[in-house]
Design a protein around this motif. Structure first.
Motif, mmCIF file in Angstrom:
data_model
loop_
_atom_site.group_PDB
_atom_site.id
_atom_site.type_symbol
_atom_site.label_atom_id
_atom_site.label_comp_id
_atom_site.label_asym_id
_atom_site.label_seq_id
_atom_site.Cartn_x
_atom_site.Cartn_y
_atom_site.Cartn_z
ATOM 1 N N LEU A 71 0.829 -1.208 0.000
ATOM 2 C CA LEU A 71 0.000 0.000 0.000
ATOM 3 C C LEU A 71 0.864 1.259 0.000
ATOM 4 O O LEU A 71 0.506 2.269 -0.624
ATOM 5 N N GLN A 72 1.981 1.212 0.689
ATOM 6 C CA GLN A 72 2.879 2.360 0.718
ATOM 7 C C GLN A 72 3.443 2.650 -0.665
ATOM 8 O O GLN A 72 3.556 3.801 -1.086
ATOM 9 N N MET A 73 3.807 1.580 -1.382
ATOM 10 C CA MET A 73 4.323 1.770 -2.740
ATOM 11 C C MET A 73 3.243 2.320 -3.665
ATOM 12 O O MET A 73 3.506 3.165 -4.528
ATOM 13 N N LEU A 74 2.035 1.823 -3.499
ATOM 14 C CA LEU A 74 0.941 2.331 -4.326
ATOM 15 C C LEU A 74 0.675 3.810 -4.035
ATOM 16 O O LEU A 74 0.399 4.601 -4.947
ATOM 17 N N THR A 75 0.767 4.197 -2.758
ATOM 18 C CA THR A 75 0.539 5.590 -2.381
ATOM 19 C C THR A 75 1.648 6.485 -2.897
ATOM 20 O O THR A 75 1.391 7.604 -3.350
ATOM 21 N N GLY A 76 2.891 5.982 -2.811
ATOM 22 C CA GLY A 76 4.022 6.780 -3.277
ATOM 23 C C GLY A 76 4.638 7.630 -2.196
ATOM 24 O O GLY A 76 5.496 8.456 -2.464
ATOM 25 N N LEU A 77 4.200 7.455 -0.946
ATOM 26 C CA LEU A 77 4.756 8.198 0.184
ATOM 27 C C LEU A 77 5.355 7.215 1.186
ATOM 28 O O LEU A 77 5.307 6.003 0.995
ATOM 29 N N ASP A 78 5.889 7.773 2.281
ATOM 30 C CA ASP A 78 6.424 6.930 3.334
ATOM 31 C C ASP A 78 5.342 6.423 4.271
ATOM 32 O O ASP A 78 5.628 5.844 5.312
ATOM 33 N N ARG A 79 4.096 6.667 3.928
ATOM 34 C CA ARG A 79 2.970 6.100 4.663
ATOM 35 C C ARG A 79 1.928 5.668 3.645
ATOM 36 O O ARG A 79 1.917 6.131 2.509
ATOM 37 N N HIS A 80 1.053 4.769 4.026
ATOM 38 C CA HIS A 80 0.080 4.239 3.083
ATOM 39 C C HIS A 80 -1.275 4.918 3.272
ATOM 40 O O HIS A 80 -1.763 5.063 4.389
ATOM 41 N N ILE A 81 -1.825 5.347 2.145
ATOM 42 C CA ILE A 81 -3.160 5.943 2.128
ATOM 43 C C ILE A 81 -3.948 5.191 1.058
ATOM 44 O O ILE A 81 -3.739 5.415 -0.141
ATOM 45 N N PRO A 82 -4.818 4.269 1.437
ATOM 46 C CA PRO A 82 -5.562 3.471 0.448
ATOM 47 C C PRO A 82 -6.302 4.352 -0.552
ATOM 48 O O PRO A 82 -6.847 5.403 -0.214
ATOM 49 N N ASN A 83 -6.276 3.918 -1.826
ATOM 50 C CA ASN A 83 -6.996 4.566 -2.932
ATOM 51 C C ASN A 83 -6.389 5.905 -3.349
ATOM 52 O O ASN A 83 -7.015 6.643 -4.115
ATOM 53 N N TYR A 84 -5.175 6.231 -2.870
ATOM 54 C CA TYR A 84 -4.529 7.468 -3.281
ATOM 55 C C TYR A 84 -3.160 7.163 -3.885
ATOM 56 O O TYR A 84 -2.419 6.319 -3.385
ATOM 57 N N ARG A 85 -2.850 7.884 -4.967
ATOM 58 C CA ARG A 85 -1.555 7.776 -5.634
ATOM 59 C C ARG A 85 -0.946 9.164 -5.654
ATOM 60 O O ARG A 85 -1.448 10.054 -6.354
ATOM 61 N N CYS A 86 0.126 9.380 -4.837
ATOM 62 C CA CYS A 86 0.667 10.718 -4.642
ATOM 63 C C CYS A 86 1.976 10.965 -5.378
ATOM 64 O O CYS A 86 2.439 12.097 -5.446
ATOM 65 N N LEU A 87 2.622 9.928 -5.899
ATOM 66 C CA LEU A 87 3.888 10.093 -6.611
ATOM 67 C C LEU A 87 3.584 10.328 -8.086
ATOM 68 O O LEU A 87 2.965 9.496 -8.742
ATOM 69 N N THR A 88 4.012 11.468 -8.615
ATOM 70 C CA THR A 88 3.629 11.850 -9.979
ATOM 71 C C THR A 88 4.788 11.884 -10.950
ATOM 72 O O THR A 88 4.582 12.015 -12.153
ATOM 73 N N ASP A 89 6.047 11.792 -10.465
ATOM 74 C CA ASP A 89 7.175 11.972 -11.387
ATOM 75 C C ASP A 89 7.430 10.757 -12.259
ATOM 76 O O ASP A 89 7.970 10.871 -13.350
ATOM 77 N N ALA A 90 7.093 9.552 -11.799
ATOM 78 C CA ALA A 90 7.341 8.348 -12.587
ATOM 79 C C ALA A 90 6.310 7.300 -12.214
ATOM 80 O O ALA A 90 6.030 7.107 -11.031
ATOM 81 N N PRO A 91 5.739 6.614 -13.192
ATOM 82 C CA PRO A 91 4.707 5.621 -12.868
ATOM 83 C C PRO A 91 5.304 4.361 -12.249
ATOM 84 O O PRO A 91 6.395 3.935 -12.614
ATOM 85 N N LEU A 92 4.590 3.799 -11.302
ATOM 86 C CA LEU A 92 4.962 2.521 -10.713
ATOM 87 C C LEU A 92 4.456 1.420 -11.632
ATOM 88 O O LEU A 92 3.253 1.301 -11.860
ATOM 89 N N SER A 93 5.361 0.626 -12.182
ATOM 90 C CA SER A 93 4.957 -0.331 -13.206
ATOM 91 C C SER A 93 4.352 -1.592 -12.617
ATOM 92 O O SER A 93 3.380 -2.131 -13.148
ATOM 93 N N SER A 94 4.925 -2.097 -11.505
ATOM 94 C CA SER A 94 4.454 -3.369 -10.995
ATOM 95 C C SER A 94 5.016 -3.605 -9.600
ATOM 96 O O SER A 94 5.884 -2.878 -9.136
#
Length: 798
Positions: A71-94
Motif C-alpha cells: 500500500l505504501q508503494m501504491l501511495t508513493g509516500l512513506d505512509r500508506h493511504i488506500p486509494n490514493y496515488r501521490c507520486l507523480t514523477d514516474a509511474p509505478l509499473s508493478s
C-alpha cells in the motif's frame, strides 16, 4: 519496478526493532535486481533514454508488513493511504513479490482490484492460478500442481510401488500431497501411510511421524514441506537412528541451505527430488562482491550482512545486528568479500535468484513492447498506444500477458491464461563428494512443455567403480548395482573389494587412502632448528653464571661482593648454571631414565636457586633489624641461618619429588590421540597433580621472596639488594604464570619447547636482575666499589 529519473530508494522499515532474522539469499535477490536493472539501463536497445529504478521494502516475511509495504508503494509516500496515488514523477509499473504464497494471495486480492501487475519469483501455490480471483497476478515459477504431478511421475518412473507420504498441514502441503497420492494410486502404486507435519506444535509432531517412518516397511518416503519444518523431523530421525530410507523431495527443500547438510549427510544421502530450474547469470558474482557497508543504496541491510558474514560489528551507539558480544572485532568496511564463500555470493546453482532475474527481464521487455507501440496500431480502444510516461497499470499488464521472452539459457518465458509460466524442473540427487561435502547433482529434468516422450529425461546409468580411498555405498531404493562413492573414514584405506579397512595403530593412510604408511615419530629433536636453537642457547647460557662466579671470586674482597653475601651469591650462581643445563634433558629423543628424572631434577635445582634468593632476602631483613639496640636477632645474621633456610626449602621439594617418583612416576609414552597422523614420543608426567604441586611450590617460594623483598626494598642499608630481588622474582613469576596457559594450549613437541623456553627465560631473569648491576659496577665503575662510596651511600640513605 519503476520508471524513474531519480536515484533508487530503499525502505528498511517497517519494524522499528528490526527483523528477528536475516537471510543472505534475500540480500542476493536484492542485489540481483540491481544487477539486472544496470544491465537493462546500459542497453540502449531495450528502453533508450529511459532509466528503470526500483523501490525495495523489507517486510520481515510478515503478512502485515507485506501488505503495508504494498500500500505504501501504491501511495508513493512513506505512509500508506488506500486509494490514493501521490507520486507523480514516474509511474509505478508493478510489484515484485511476495515470496510467500499465503502473502501473495492477500496482495493479489487487493492489486487485482486495480488490475495492477504483480509478479512473484517464489510463490508456487496452486490457488494463485485462479485468474478470476487474481486477474493481475503472474509468476516466473511453476504452480505446485505441476510439481505434485512431477513427483508422482518420478516415483512411478523409478518403479517404487510402496511409498509413504509426509506433508505439512498447510494449504501448500496438503494440496500438493493430495495430488501426489491421487497420481500414485492412479498409476497402480500403493501408499503405506500419509502423515501430517503439525506446524502449530512446537515439535511438529516429529516423534510420532518418525516412529511411523521407522516401523513402516516402505523404503521410500515423499516429504512435501519446507526446510524449516523438516529440521524437526530430521533431528528426530537422527535421534531414533532411522536408516534404510530413501527420501523424495519437493522444490521447497530439495536444494535448501536451511538444513545442516553435514549433520544429516548419512541420513539424506541418495535423496532425489524436483528443484526449480537453475540458470547462469554472467557477471553476477563479480557484481555481488562489489557491495560495501557505506553504500547509500541499502546500506543498513549491507551492514547487517557485513557483521554476520565477517563476525564483527560496527562501533556505533547500536550495532546493526544488536549483538551484545563486546569480544567481536570491529568492522572496517574494507574486508574482502571474495575471501568468503557463503550463500550470498554462491552462484554455482542459481534457482530462486534466477527467477528474480527473470522477473526483471520480463518487466523490462514488457515496457519495451509498450514503448515501441506505433501510433495508430495500438492494442487498445481506437488502436491507441499507451504513453510510457504515464501508462495505466492494466495497459502494462496486457503487454506482460502477451509477451514471449527467450533467455540466454534458451528457455522461453511466457504466461498462460492463468499467469503461470511453462513448468520446467531440474531433477536433483543428493550425493556425497570425494571431500565429504553434500552436492545437489542434476541428474535429469522435467519439462511439461516438451514432447510427451521427452517430458522426463533422467540419467539412470549407475556407478561402475570407485577410486582408491572410497567405498561403495548402495543407493537406497535403487538396484543393487547402483552405488555412490563415499570417502573412507579417517585412518582407513579402501581395498580391492570396495570396502574400507582400518590401518594399524602405528600406521596412517597415504593421501590417496590406498595404502598404510608408518606414522612419523615426533619429538623435540636436536637436529631440527627449534631444538638446535634451544640446545645452543642452554649451553651458552650455562656459561654466563660461571663467568660471573669467576668474577666474584676475583673481587671477593671488594665491598659490593661482601655486602651481597659472597657465599650465597656463589651458591646461587652455581645453581643457576645447573638450571640452564637441566633444560637439555627436555631436548632429544625421550628415554625412560630421562623421563623419570628430568622434572624432579628441574624442580630441585630451581628450588635451590629460589631458596638462595629467599635466604638472601631474609638475611637483608635480619641484618637491618639486628642494628637496633637490644636486638636479639644478631645471632640470626650468621651464615648458618642462611644454610638452614636453604636446607629446609630444598628438603621439602626433595620429599615432594621422592613421593611423586615412588607413587606415580613419569614414564615414556607413544601418544597417538593428540594428532592421529603422528606418533608423539613424549614423557607422561604420571601424576599431573604432582607436577603442578612441584611447580606450585616453586611459585610459593618465589612469591614469599618477592613479598619480603618488596617490603624491604627501602631499608636504609649501605647496599640493599632487596630491590634487585624484587625485580628478579617479579620477572620469574611472570614467566611461569605465562607458561601455564601456553603449556595447556600447545601440543606435541611444542609443549616441551614451551617448558624449555620458560626454564631459560626465568633463569635469565634471575641472572640479569640479580647480577647485572653488580657486574657493571665491578667492571665499569670501580670507583663505586669502594668502602668510602658504600659508607657514603649508606649515610645518605639513613
Amino acid at each position: 519496478a519503476q520508471r524513474k529519473h531519480m536515484k533508487h530508494s530503499l525502505v528498511p522499515d517497517p519494524p522499528s526493532d528490526g527483523c528477528p532474522w536475516f537471510y543472505f539469499e534475500a540480500l542476493q535477490h536484492l542485489q540481483t535486481v540491481r544487477f539486472a536493472l544496470d544491465e537493462i539501463n546500459k542497453n540502449d536497445e531495450i528502453l533508450p533514454n529511459i532509466t528503470l529504478g526500483f523501490r525495495a521494502y523489507d517486510s520481515c516475511a510478515l503478512l502485515q508488513y507485506d501488505l503495508e509495504g504494498t500500500l505504501q508503494m501504491l501511495t508513493g509516500l512513506d505512509r500508506h493511504i488506500p486509494n490514493y496515488r501521490c507520486l507523480t514523477d514516474a509511474p509505478l509499473s508493478s510489484i515484485i513479490g511476495s515470496a510467500i504464497s499465503a502473502h501473495s494471495v492477500v496482495l493479489a486480492s487487493i492489486l487485482g482490484i486495480y488490475k495492477f501487475p504483480q509478479v512473484s519469483h517464489h510463490s508456487t501455490s496452486a490457488i494463485l492460478s485462479d485468474h478470476i480471483r487474481f486477474p493481475s497476478f503472474l509468476r516466473t515459477v511453476p504452480s505446485d500442481v505441476f510439481q505434485s504431478k512431477g513427483l508422482a511421475d518420478l516415483v512411478v518412473l523409478l518403479r517404487w510401488t510402496w511409498v509413504g507420504l509426509v506433508a505439512a498441514d498447510t494449504d501448500y502441503g496438503q494440496l500438493g500431497v493430495q495430488i501426489i497420492q491421487q497420481e500414485i494410486v492412479k498409476a497402480g502404486a500403493c501408499v503405506a501411510f500419509n502423515e501430517k507435519i503439525l506446524t502449530s506444535y512446537p515439535d511438529r509432531n516429529a516423534p510420532h511421524i518418525v516412529k511411523i517412518i521407522k516401523t513402516s516397511t516402505a523404503k521410500v518416503v515423499v516429504l512435501y514441506a519446507t526446510g524449516y519444518d523438516l529440521v524437526y523431523l530430521l533431528n528426530e530421525m537422527a535421534k531414533q537412528n532411522v536408516t534404510g530410507k530413501t527420501f523424495v523431495a519437493n522444490a521447497g527443500w530439495s536444494t535448501t541451505t536451511v538444513i545442516s547438510l553435514d549433520k544429516f549427510s548419512t541420513l539424506l544421502s541418495g535423496t532425489i527430488g524436483l528443484a526449480i530450474q537453475s540458470g547462469t547469470i554472467p557477471g553476477l558474482k563479480q557484481f555481488l562482491n562489489t557491495i560495501n557497508p557505506y553504500m547509500s543504496l541499502g546500506g543498513v541491510w549491507i551492514k547487517i550482512f557485513w557483521e554476520l558474514a565477517f563476525n564483527c560489528r560496527f562501533i556505533s551507539d547500536k550495532n546493526e545486528t544488536g549483538s551484545l558480544d563486546t569480544n567481536l572485532k570491529e568492522c572496517t568496511g574494507s574486508e574482502n568479500l571474495e575471501s568468503l564463500q557463503n550463500t550470498y555470493n554462491d552462484v554455482s546453482q542459481l534457482r530462486w535468484t534466477y527467477s528474480v532475474y527473470t522477473v526483471v527481464l520480463v518487466l523490462a521487455n514488457a515496457l519495451r513492447d509498450l514503448n515501441n507501440c506505433k501510433k495508430g496500431e495500438g492494442p487498445f480502444s481506437k488502436r491507441l498506444c499507451a504513453n510510457i510516461k504515464g501508462f495505466k497499470p492494466w495497459q502494462l499488464l496486457y503487454y506482460m500477458k502477451s509477451m514471449r521472452l527467450r533467455l540466454n539459457s534458451g528457455k522461453e518465458v511466457f504466461f498462460d491464461k492463468n499467469g503461470d509460466p511453462p513448468a520446467v524442473y531440474d531433477i536433483v540427487n543428493w550425493q556425497l563428494s570425494p571431500t565429504g561435502d553434500m552436492r545437489f547433482v542434476k541428474v535429469g529434468s522435467y519439462d511439461t512443455a516438451a514432447h510427451p516422450g521427452n517430458i522426463f529425461t533422467i540419467n539412470t546409468i549407475c556407478s561402475q567403480s570407485c577410486p582408491p580411498g572410497f567405498w561403495k555405498a548402495a543407493r537406497r531404493g535403487e538396484p543393487i548395482c547402483c552405488f555412490q562413492c563415499v570417502p573412507c573414514p579417517q585412518g582407513e584405506i579402501s581395498n580391492q573389494t570396495g570396502n574400507c579397512i582400518k590401518c594399524p595403530w602405528d600406521m596412517w593412510p597415504n593421501p590417496e587412502k590406498s595404502s598404510c604408511l608408518p606414522k612419523p615419530i615426533e619429538y623435540l629433536s636436536y637436529e631440527e632448528p627449534l631444538g638446535t636453537t634451544l640446545a645452543c642457547t642452554s649451553t651458552i647460557s650455562s656459561l654466563v653464571p660461571v663467568i660471573i662466579l669467576k668474577l666474584f671470586i676475583q673481587f671477593k674482597a671488594t665491598p659490593i661482593v661482601k655486602a651481597n653475601n659472597y657465599s650465597l651469591s656463589c651458591l646461587l650462581l652455581l645453581s643457576l648454571s645447573f638450571c640452564f643445563l637441566c633444560s637439555l634433558m627436555f631436548i632429544g629423543s625421550p628415554k625412560h631414565g630421562i623421563c623419570l628424572l628430568r622434572q624432579a631434577a628441574f624442580g630441585i635445582v630451581f628450588s635451590l636457586s629460589v631458596a638462595c634468593i629467599l635466604a638472601k632476602t631474609i638475611m637483608v631483613v635480619f641484618a637491618f633489624m639486628a642494628t637496633k639496640p637490644d636486638s636479639n636477632l644478631k645471632r640470626c645474621t650468621s651464615p648458618w641461618m642462611s644454610y638452614m633456610i636453604i636446607s629446609i626449602c630444598l628438603f621439602l621439594q626433595f620429599i615432594l619429588c621422592i613421593t611423586w617418583l615412588s607413587i606415580n612416576p613419569p614414564f615414556l609414552e607413544q601418544n597417538i590421540e593428540t594428532q592421529p597422523r603422528l606418533i608423539i614420543l613424549q614423557c607422561n608426567e604420571g601424576s599431573p597433580t604432582a607436577f603442578w604441586c612441584m611447580l606450585g611450590y616453586l611459585g610459593l617460594l618465589s612469591t614469599i621472596s618477592f613479598v619480603v623483598a618488596f617490603l624491604a626494598r627501602r631499608l636504609p642499608d649501605s647496599f640493599n639488594e632487596a630491590k634487585y630481588i624484587t625485580f628478579s622474582m617479579l620477572a620469574f613469576l611472570s614467566v611461569w604464570v605465562s607458561y601455564i596457559p601456553a603449556s595447556l594450549s600447545s601440543q606435541g613437541r611444542y609443549t616441551v619447547a614451551m617448558e624449555v623456553f620458560a626454564i631459560l627465560a626465568s633463569s635469565w631473569a634471575i641472572v640479569f636482575c640479580m647480577f647485572a648491576p653488580k657486574c657493571f659496577i665491578i667492571l665499569f665503575r670501580p670507583s663505586m666499589n669502594s668502602r668510602e662510596y658504600v659508607m657514603k651511600k649508606g649515610q645518605n640513605m639513613k
